[in-house]
Design a protein around this motif. Structure first.
Motif, PDB file in Angstrom:
ATOM      1  N   TRP A 194      -2.003   5.751   2.896  1.00  0.00           N
ATOM      2  CA  TRP A 194      -2.306   6.200   1.536  1.00  0.00           C
ATOM      3  C   TRP A 194      -2.227   5.025   0.562  1.00  0.00           C
ATOM      4  O   TRP A 194      -3.102   4.845  -0.285  1.00  0.00           O
ATOM      5  CB  TRP A 194      -1.329   7.296   1.124  1.00  0.00           C
ATOM      6  N   ILE A 195      -1.191   4.218   0.708  1.00  0.00           N
ATOM      7  CA  ILE A 195      -1.053   3.032  -0.149  1.00  0.00           C
ATOM      8  C   ILE A 195      -2.226   2.088   0.083  1.00  0.00           C
ATOM      9  O   ILE A 195      -2.832   1.570  -0.865  1.00  0.00           O
ATOM     10  CB  ILE A 195       0.277   2.304   0.140  1.00  0.00           C
ATOM     11  N   GLY A 196      -2.557   1.868   1.351  1.00  0.00           N
ATOM     12  CA  GLY A 196      -3.613   0.916   1.686  1.00  0.00           C
ATOM     13  C   GLY A 196      -5.000   1.343   1.246  1.00  0.00           C
ATOM     14  O   GLY A 196      -5.825   0.515   0.865  1.00  0.00           O
ATOM     15  N   PHE A 197      -5.286   2.648   1.290  1.00  0.00           N
ATOM     16  CA  PHE A 197      -6.621   3.136   0.976  1.00  0.00           C
ATOM     17  C   PHE A 197      -6.797   3.538  -0.487  1.00  0.00           C
ATOM     18  O   PHE A 197      -7.925   3.580  -0.985  1.00  0.00           O
ATOM     19  CB  PHE A 197      -6.965   4.346   1.848  1.00  0.00           C
ATOM     20  N   HIS A 198      -5.722   3.850  -1.162  1.00  0.00           N
ATOM     21  CA  HIS A 198      -5.824   4.345  -2.537  1.00  0.00           C
ATOM     22  C   HIS A 198      -6.257   3.235  -3.491  1.00  0.00           C
ATOM     23  O   HIS A 198      -5.918   2.057  -3.304  1.00  0.00           O
ATOM     24  CB  HIS A 198      -4.475   4.905  -2.990  1.00  0.00           C
ATOM     25  N   ASP A 199      -6.980   3.619  -4.523  1.00  0.00           N
ATOM     26  CA  ASP A 199      -7.311   2.653  -5.575  1.00  0.00           C
ATOM     27  C   ASP A 199      -6.024   2.100  -6.179  1.00  0.00           C
ATOM     28  O   ASP A 199      -4.969   2.751  -6.158  1.00  0.00           O
ATOM     29  CB  ASP A 199      -8.126   3.334  -6.674  1.00  0.00           C
ATOM     30  N   ASP A 283     -13.687  -1.546   0.744  1.00  0.00           N
ATOM     31  CA  ASP A 283     -12.887  -2.704   0.365  1.00  0.00           C
ATOM     32  C   ASP A 283     -11.432  -2.575   0.789  1.00  0.00           C
ATOM     33  O   ASP A 283     -10.574  -3.350   0.362  1.00  0.00           O
ATOM     34  CB  ASP A 283     -12.963  -2.925  -1.152  1.00  0.00           C
ATOM     35  N   ASP A 284     -11.126  -1.607   1.672  1.00  0.00           N
ATOM     36  CA  ASP A 284      -9.743  -1.352   2.055  1.00  0.00           C
ATOM     37  C   ASP A 284      -9.309  -2.247   3.213  1.00  0.00           C
ATOM     38  O   ASP A 284     -10.134  -2.792   3.949  1.00  0.00           O
ATOM     39  CB  ASP A 284      -9.570   0.128   2.420  1.00  0.00           C
ATOM     40  N   PRO A 285      -7.985  -2.404   3.400  1.00  0.00           N
ATOM     41  CA  PRO A 285      -7.470  -3.333   4.412  1.00  0.00           C
ATOM     42  C   PRO A 285      -7.630  -2.839   5.845  1.00  0.00           C
ATOM     43  O   PRO A 285      -7.844  -1.652   6.104  1.00  0.00           O
ATOM     44  CB  PRO A 285      -5.983  -3.449   4.038  1.00  0.00           C
ATOM     45  N   ALA A 286      -7.492  -3.769   6.768  1.00  0.00           N
ATOM     46  CA  ALA A 286      -7.594  -3.476   8.193  1.00  0.00           C
ATOM     47  C   ALA A 286      -6.406  -2.639   8.648  1.00  0.00           C
ATOM     48  O   ALA A 286      -5.324  -2.673   8.050  1.00  0.00           O
ATOM     49  CB  ALA A 286      -7.654  -4.780   8.984  1.00  0.00           C
ATOM     50  N   LEU A 287      -6.622  -1.899   9.741  1.00  0.00           N
ATOM     51  CA  LEU A 287      -5.624  -0.937  10.217  1.00  0.00           C
ATOM     52  C   LEU A 287      -5.394  -1.090  11.719  1.00  0.00           C
ATOM     53  O   LEU A 287      -6.345  -1.148  12.502  1.00  0.00           O
ATOM     54  CB  LEU A 287      -6.103   0.485   9.909  1.00  0.00           C
TER      55      LEU A 287
END
Length: 357
Positions: A194-199, A283-287
């Motif tokens: 949630w932190i990684g994907f949220h604006d 633009d979200d980080p890798a997982l």
């Protein structure tokens, strides 16, 4: 994750101890040496080379061995313990500072427990592995849902606030703001995603300096993570009765299946806001994802909540992330064919940090 760490560390320690006993009798009374046998050990245990001079001495082997002989269940001692990052009593975190002359990357551990339990206690071997890689760590507590006043996504917002607080401590705690990752299992995985994907939740004009900091991170790691906390979508994605997990009902203050599956517009909005995948953009980080729960369709007599860590949650993420062109790694360990370890996740974080300019 702790079980995996202890298993692998235990095997490595056994090999190390056996080789030392056979090849280096009476070494404790001898002067430091860099003989051929020690160099073979160096290839297998590079972290034992404390001064990083490429030569392993017997004193370094002894110190390395002692560090790895911590008792099972031991808890790491933080550099700063129970530091308040928010107003609630559970808004506290521990920080484990890596020794470095330059700002260090930071990896934040977020514990699981169905949003109703769990602890931020860290395994010392895991912390040491990250410190050996020059990475500082933090571990947080967050508010537990109660079905009334604290619902989802409040725990996620606590996690985001913790990221901001740690960034606000960058100068004091020698943290590189540009290299931050979050990871956790189950609920902690959901919060991390949630932190990684949220604006970005930063408020540049806020009077609170913590709120001015960014919530954006550079990498995410999960163990048994849920892509969504929408019971309707969980039912479609996993089947069975996974969507009837008690925490799902409690998370939204509902008491019956009818309420859960027939939400009001306001309730559906909360479902969407609380689920990581609804915030996913290119633009979200890798997982990095690890799943180990039984695969395949759930049995007809499945218990309520069974399947809440199903690999289909990961496959759901893989599909959408691939469509968006976001790097992701899906590891399934339940078939005993694929392996995953804390070291693999650490190396994944290092790879992502190296991309940051």
């Amino acid at each position: 994750m702790t079980r995996i760490s202890l298993k692998h560390a235990g095997i490595r320690l056994l090999v190390l101890s056996t080789v030392i006993a056979v090849t280096c009798p009476g070494w404790a009374d001898e002067k430091p040496s860099a003989d051929e046998r020690l160099q073979k050990l160096l290839k297998r245990f590079p972290d034992a080379d404390k001064n990083k001079d490429g030569k392993l001495t017997r004193e370094e082997v002894q110190e390395f061995r002692q560090k790895r002989q911590r008792p099972r269940g031991a808890v790491a001692e933080p550099t700063h313990a129970n530091v308040k990052y928010g107003k609630h009593e559970r808004n506290v975190l521990d920080f484990y500072q890596a020794e470095s002359d330059t700002p260090t990357p930071l990896v934040i551990y977020i514990h699981g427990g169905g949003f109703v339990g769990g602890s931020k206690k860290m395994n010392p071997r895991l912390v040491q592995n990250y410190h050996n890689a020059g990475i500082s760590m933090a571990a947080i507590h967050y508010r537990f849902i109660d079905g009334e006043d604290i619902l989802l996504p409040e725990p996620q917002r606590d996690g985001a606030r913790a990221v901001q607080f740690l960034r606000s401590k960058a100068k004091e705690w020698n943290i590189d703001k540009k290299r931050v990752a979050c990871y956790g299992g189950s609920a902690g995985a959901g919060i991390s995603m949630w932190i990684g994907f949220h604006d970005d939740l930063a408020e540049p004009d806020s009077q609170d300096p913590v709120e001015r900091e960014s919530t954006r991170i550079q990498a995410i790691g999960t163990i048994g993570g849920q892509s969504t906390y929408d019971p309707i979508k969980i039912k479609a994605l996993v089947g069975g009765r996974a969507w009837e997990h008690p925490s799902i009902f409690k998370a939204y203050g509902v008491t019956t299946a009818e309420e859960a599956l027939n939400p009001t517009a306001e309730q559906q909005k909360r479902y969407n806001e609380s689920s990581a995948i609804t915030h996913l953009t290119k633009d979200d980080p890798a997982l990095y994802m690890i799943y180990s729960e039984a695969d395949g369709p759930l049995p007809a007599n499945a218990r309520p909540g069974q399947g809440i860590h199903h690999p289909n949650f990961g496959r759901d993420l893989v599909k959408k992330m691939n469509e968006l062109g976001i790097e992701n790694v899906f590891v399934y360990t339940g078939d005993n064919k694929s392996g995953a370890s804390p070291q693999a996740m650490l190396e994944f974080f290092q790879k992502q940090f190296a991309k940051v300019k």
